[in-house]
Scaffold this active site. Structure first.
Site, PDB file in Angstrom:
ATOM      1  N   GLU A 159       1.792  -4.016 -21.951  1.00  0.00           N
ATOM      2  CA  GLU A 159       1.694  -4.742 -20.669  1.00  0.00           C
ATOM      3  C   GLU A 159       0.369  -5.474 -20.646  1.00  0.00           C
ATOM      4  O   GLU A 159      -0.405  -5.385 -19.687  1.00  0.00           O
ATOM      5  CB  GLU A 159       1.794  -3.749 -19.507  1.00  0.00           C
ATOM      6  CG  GLU A 159       2.999  -2.816 -19.654  1.00  0.00           C
ATOM      7  CD  GLU A 159       3.190  -1.830 -18.504  1.00  0.00           C
ATOM      8  OE1 GLU A 159       2.269  -1.685 -17.681  1.00  0.00           O
ATOM      9  OE2 GLU A 159       4.276  -1.233 -18.417  1.00  0.00           O
ATOM     10  N   CYS A 194       4.867   0.612  -9.025  1.00  0.00           N
ATOM     11  CA  CYS A 194       3.536   0.197  -8.606  1.00  0.00           C
ATOM     12  C   CYS A 194       3.544  -1.136  -7.866  1.00  0.00           C
ATOM     13  O   CYS A 194       2.765  -1.343  -6.945  1.00  0.00           O
ATOM     14  CB  CYS A 194       2.593   0.121  -9.800  1.00  0.00           C
ATOM     15  SG  CYS A 194       3.164  -0.946 -11.119  1.00  0.00           S
ATOM     16  N   CYS A 209       1.585  -6.760 -10.243  1.00  0.00           N
ATOM     17  CA  CYS A 209       0.340  -6.030  -9.976  1.00  0.00           C
ATOM     18  C   CYS A 209      -0.863  -6.671 -10.655  1.00  0.00           C
ATOM     19  O   CYS A 209      -1.977  -6.596 -10.141  1.00  0.00           O
ATOM     20  CB  CYS A 209       0.441  -4.592 -10.470  1.00  0.00           C
ATOM     21  SG  CYS A 209       1.342  -3.521  -9.353  1.00  0.00           S
ATOM     22  N   HIS A 241      -4.051   9.710 -15.090  1.00  0.00           N
ATOM     23  CA  HIS A 241      -4.156   8.938 -13.844  1.00  0.00           C
ATOM     24  C   HIS A 241      -4.709   9.733 -12.645  1.00  0.00           C
ATOM     25  O   HIS A 241      -4.484   9.330 -11.509  1.00  0.00           O
ATOM     26  CB  HIS A 241      -2.786   8.359 -13.454  1.00  0.00           C
ATOM     27  CG  HIS A 241      -2.341   7.186 -14.289  1.00  0.00           C
ATOM     28  ND1 HIS A 241      -1.985   7.303 -15.601  1.00  0.00           N
ATOM     29  CD2 HIS A 241      -2.175   5.878 -13.980  1.00  0.00           C
ATOM     30  CE1 HIS A 241      -1.614   6.116 -16.073  1.00  0.00           C
ATOM     31  NE2 HIS A 241      -1.731   5.230 -15.116  1.00  0.00           N
TER      32      HIS A 241
END
Lengths: 643, 643
Positions: free
Chosen positions: B314, B410, B332, B138
């Site tokens: 996810e 997040c 998100c 990330h």
């Protein structure tokens, strides 16, 4: 009480199970024998027999070529196959098959260590790690299955070689856990029920004691697997030793009141518990078994008799949580539920236990095998949608067609051993009574008990008439017959030579007493009207939906019979459902159902403000056990119902 | 085209979003600031700011006390919070908040290495492993979020310090990937859309080039992550580098035609692609974006605008696979769908893109936050059953009540930054046109473009009237106004000072042109009739079910309004549904719906041959975005419909 000897005295006759009996003998057992020997092209490798060869060589020579292959519990596939073969031999003597079984048994004997220990994984691969990983390593599980095979083989063939081998292993286990006081209990229960069988076969109290030991120790130290993991420096899968639901060890078994965790482990454990309760008269254990059986069948069982709502942990989840498409619903778990229910039926004579055996047998278990006996389902969902089933992340386990074999091949031989010993469940011969639980056509030799033979003649489940004929050794025979009246049969008629019989009906059984001659026929006429089944409104997945049942058979709709689209189909509330004539050439002989229903216009549009147009249609239903035999195809059991 | 400058020129007025604006300013941002500083009792620790302090200390002194804590992408929580704070400051000057933001920005600057590199995980914990794990680590994702914060902070406050810092990081990335030719592309897309914003803000072509580089390289070497893993000797989570669906890298992006894998990653990538397509005029990329947007919204989107059907990864799953209770439906991801749709709307002026923004905003996104702004949902299922949701193995992710914070945090700051920049989505000011996409009450300063201000006055979504007032700098102002006509509004009336206006309606927008004086009022009257929504019959979970929508709001039933049992409730087909008056004290102000329906007698019995008895009842529905604000409670969006 009736034991495995029965099998040898029952000849499956013409009828529904006759086809399965032949299939097991001619196809399933030979096919599985090939699979165990890695002779099926395109199927997952088994390596089972080869593992035994390697273990034998290692014991003989101190070393072996090659490596152990397969699951840590790979030995159990051989055990289950041998057990199935034993049952088949009892009914269908076959010198060649028996010779091959004897050879395998010799090989098993050669793979046994001097101290009685038998397990090819540990012998070949991890000789120093015996008994250090009860949580994962399935040693007791494999021993249990081989004990079952040994008992069956002895009782069916009269040959005791495997029994001797397994008594050696049982003695070894007794020494380790009782005499030497080793801690722990099996990660995967199975040995408990096997030891109870071994006890009844050998009359050796030690084996009952050992079964009770494992039952009594379970969950007393609920941290046992955690501590065990801390001590050892190896793992099979890295499974979480603290998952106490998974392993049914969060509390002593006598304090458990919900069926939790891995469904097969659970029902194998409960089977052993129920058997032990029966042998010991332990009323606390009986009550726990009742509670757990009720929890399963009244809260956590699919209408097909399948259990285990989740792939994650192959497990029970929560009360009333019964998703249709993501169900785990393992074939082995339904078989285990039959084992458990069968023991409960010995504990108390209530038809509901046999009803559940029948539900699981005719629906989930039979669906576990392709009609031709060569392919198998592990997972038995109640809804299948090609494109999603077997493909979506959430549905990888729910295959839409049966594969040839599995890397983890527990289910196929389990089906074989159940079907080849079906008489054990169909009949209970107890002192003073003959219980007819399942209506499997054939002849039962009761010369030991009631002085003659009883023949059950029926085309059930496709005919409503069940006829009992008698062949007394003397002029007549006295038979105290208890016939199950299934809960789904609203109007049941029992006649003797055509005249209605009045008899006591109690807890789902009709009790008849009579001196019968060879001319007498007791006929039971069950009510095979088509029934609509509704779920408790606490089951979210089935809101507004109905399932269709006829006799013991749950029906389903498949795309192939319904314009390749079942998602737009609903059934008319109170609409007519007609039964086809018997179709001998369709799906090995079935009766279809035709229901009044509606078909919506199919829409690709994801969301719309317009209700879909619909028109009346005829919906074709087939028995659930036959689904998936005609290629890739949609299937649904719970069908929307509309006024 | 309209850029972030807009935010500074829009003042949210009285109305629905006014409450949210205040909430973000008074509660959400301060609450989240505390969370980032680990000052919320009982909430998951964040450690975000502390990570920056440690990195700064390490850069200054060569060492730091303590250890990096949190997710590898923990930095991005600070970035998203700063971005939200920037938007809030634009509308609500707050010297203290701005000072605290400036302090954090200074700290961020101190945590930046001399070569421009900025990432506390690598600086504190793994200084030698920079850029070796694009798959999991990330770095580019965190950089992207901080670039977004930098652009927002510069545009909203006029202060360029963070922008300078992040240009330094962007230049560092450019050097690494372009000048030095490093291979690879981000595991989690985000930098693409951020670099496009940075390009527009700075006019620096290099940033656009870098964005295009990452877009163009993605999936060209679809084995990149596999090779990367072979080279490195460390891992964050041991994620499978070969899962090409998960990371949208199975093929070059121009060859992708299904929205697959991790839903947030997917829509962030597509947002960057759409933005790049707009800036470059790349018609192939435009067409790909169209295809992917259509695939999402026509095959893989919940009626609430939520996306991602599976917890596993996810992720998106398969067309028409939209389970309600096990949905992932991450907050998100719905926000990302708004980003993507917003860019598509810039690409082509079609109301459907704004319709989807509105659907996701008023339903999934708002539901992601407790009405009081202090608790958050990560996962937004469309059916919740206490006892199963959050508890069953398959439902651990689908919590029935909002937690205070998350280890992976997040979503909360993402909601804050979206709500505080809502004007960006509500209005598009492009040369020659003012697009009114979402009906957010407030005043827009158009002195730069159309010579005056436009005020939108409305109590939407609880009132159907939207009024546009004008405040010309001269006597009149010419405003070419394009007003979205939502697809759900069957009858829409547009009037100027009470007289109906005839105007062109094209692709979901009404185009009005006029010279307006301060006395003029353009009024849009939308049709807020209650609508029944049906799913394609290809969606298994919604067979026979209906959802209820009024205006942009999807409604649901909760136990608390319906005798604590919604599973036995159905709606009457074509039954009346009445709308309550506005209830200012209920759930921060809503209108309830009352529908004619039926309630079945609740049955505990798992299976029954009797259809449950039912009687007529009144079913109360509340807006989906308000669910879960009154304790543990059942909830359902798709409700069975009965004749």
């Amino acid at each position: 009480m009736g034991d495995l000897k029965l099998v040898r005295k029952f000849e499956v006759g013409v009828g529904f199970f006759n086809r399965y009996e032949k299939l097991v003998k001619d196809v399933v057992l030979p096919y599985q024998e090939k699979a165990l020997n890695d002779q099926i092209e395109g199927a997952e490798k088994s390596h089972c027999i080869e593992n035994f060869r390697m273990a034998a060589k290692k014991i003989k020579t101190g070393a072996c070529d090659g490596e152990f292959y397969g699951m840590v519990f790979q030995d159990s596939d051989v055990a289950k196959w041998l057990e199935g073969a034993a049952y088949s031999l009892a009914q269908n003597p076959d010198a060649e098959l028996e010779k091959r079984c004897d050879d395998i048994i010799e090989l098993i004997g050669e793979a046994q260590q001097k101290d009685g220990y038998l397990n090819t994984y540990f012998t070949v691969k991890e000789p120093d790690k015996r008994w250090t990983n009860l949580q994962e390593a399935h040693e007791l599980y494999c021993a249990g299955h081989m004990i079952e095979a040994a008992v069956a083989y002895a009782e069916c063939t009269g040959k005791s070689r495997l029994l001797e081998i397994m008594c050696g292993m049982a003695d070894h286990i007794y020494k380790h856990f009782i005499e030497e006081g080793a801690e722990g209990y099996p990660g995967h229960p199975e040995i408990e029920l096997a030891l109870m069988r071994l006890f009844r076969c050998t009359k050796e109290e030690r084996y009952k004691e050992l079964a009770m030991h494992f039952i009594n120790m379970r969950g007393v130290d609920s941290e046992y697997f955690v501590k065990e993991k801390e001590k050892r420096n190896w793992t099979v899968w890295g499974a979480d030793p603290g998952d106490k639901e998974y392993a049914q060890n969060g509390a002593p078994v006598r304090e458990q009141d919900k069926a939790v965790g891995h469904a097969v482990r659970a029902v194998y454990l409960y089977t052993g518990m129920a058997d032990a309760a029966m042998e010991t008269g332990d009323t606390t254990l009986t009550e726990v078994c009742r509670t757990l059986w009720n929890n399963i069948t009244q809260r956590r069982m699919y209408v097909t008799g399948a259990i285990g709502s989740a792939y994650e942990g192959e497990a029970f989840t929560k009360d009333y949580h019964l998703p249709n498409d993501t169900a785990y619903a393992e074939t082995c778990a339904a078989i285990g539920l039959i084992f458990f229910s069968n023991k409960m039926l010995y504990l108390e004579r209530k038809g509901k236990y046999a009803d559940v055996m029948e539900r699981a047998l005719y629906n989930c278990v039979l669906a576990g095998m392709q009609l031709d006996g060569t392919k198998f389902f592990y997972v038995n969902p109640l809804e299948v949608l090609p494109g999603i089933s077997g493909e979506a992340q959430t549905h990888k386990h729910a295959l839409p067609v049966r594969p040839k074999w599995f890397a983890c091949a527990c289910c196929p031989p389990n089906v074989a051993r159940l079907l080849s010993s079906i008489a054990e469940y169909a009949w209970h011969v107890i002192p003073g009574a003959l219980f007819s639980n399942l209506f499997v056509g054939g002849t039962l030799d009761l010369s030991d008990s009631f002085g003659g033979k009883v023949t059950l003649e029926t085309a059930y489940p496709y005919d409503n008439k069940i006829r009992y004929h008698f062949a007394p050794e003397q002029e007549t025979m006295y038979v105290p017959l208890a016939i199950r009246i299934p809960a789904w049969s609203r109007n049941t008629k029992i006649t003797l030579n055509g005249r209605e019989v009045r008899c006591e009906i109690k807890d789902g059984y009709a009790y008849l007493h009579g001196n019968y001659s060879a001319k007498d026929v007791v006929t039971v006429e069950l009510d095979l009207s088509v029934r609509r089944v509704y779920t408790s409104n606490k089951v979210s997945a089935n809101t507004g939906r109905v399932a269709i049942q006829r006799g013991p058979l749950i029906y389903c709709i498949e795309g192939v019979d319904n314009e390749n689209d079942i998602l737009s189909v609903s059934l008319k509330k109170d609409g007519e459902i007609t039964v086809s004539e018997y179709l001998p050439d369709k799906l090995c002989g079935i009766q279809e159902l035709y229901a009044e229903g509606y078909r919506e216009t199919v829409s690709d549009e994801l969301y719309s403000f317009d209700a879909p147009a619909e028109e009346a249609c005829r919906v074709t239903l087939v028995p659930y056990y036959t689904w998936g035999n005609r290629g890739l195809n949609q299937m649904r059991v719970w069908i929307p119902e509309e006024a």
